[in-house]
Design a protein around this motif. Sequence first.
Motif: not given
Length: 116
Positions: A42-50, A52-63, A65-67, A83-87
């Motif tokens: 099992l690898y519990d990943r931070d969504p920001r690793d997958i 990344p924001a496109g520009l400084p200050g841009d969240r883009g489509y990053t979920p 990580p608190q949610w 398998e992969t799951e978002y929880l």
Amino acid sequence: MSSVITITEYLGIVADTRRWVCLRCSRDIGPADVDYKRGLLLYDRDPRDIYPAGLPGDRGYTPDPQWCRIVEYYCPGCASQVETEYLPPGHPLTRDMDIDVDALIAAHRTAAGDQG
């Protein structure tokens, strides 16, 4: 020789031993009447690793990580991602398959013409 019943692209059940097996490397994953995820890495990943924001200050489509956390499951034999799951953080891992192993093996044997 025991036959393997294909369940997903990466997982099968060996009919004679009633065990999960990786279809890529034939690694035994565990008993088929138990959730297959228990036998995987099992690898519990931070969504920001997958995502990344496109520009400084841009969240883009990053979920946020608190949610959201991303959990990846890998075969311990060949490292294929199974398998992969978002929880939400703190949510228990899901059991996404509940297979009646006896019925599956019986149907498989009937289809193959095997009465054993």
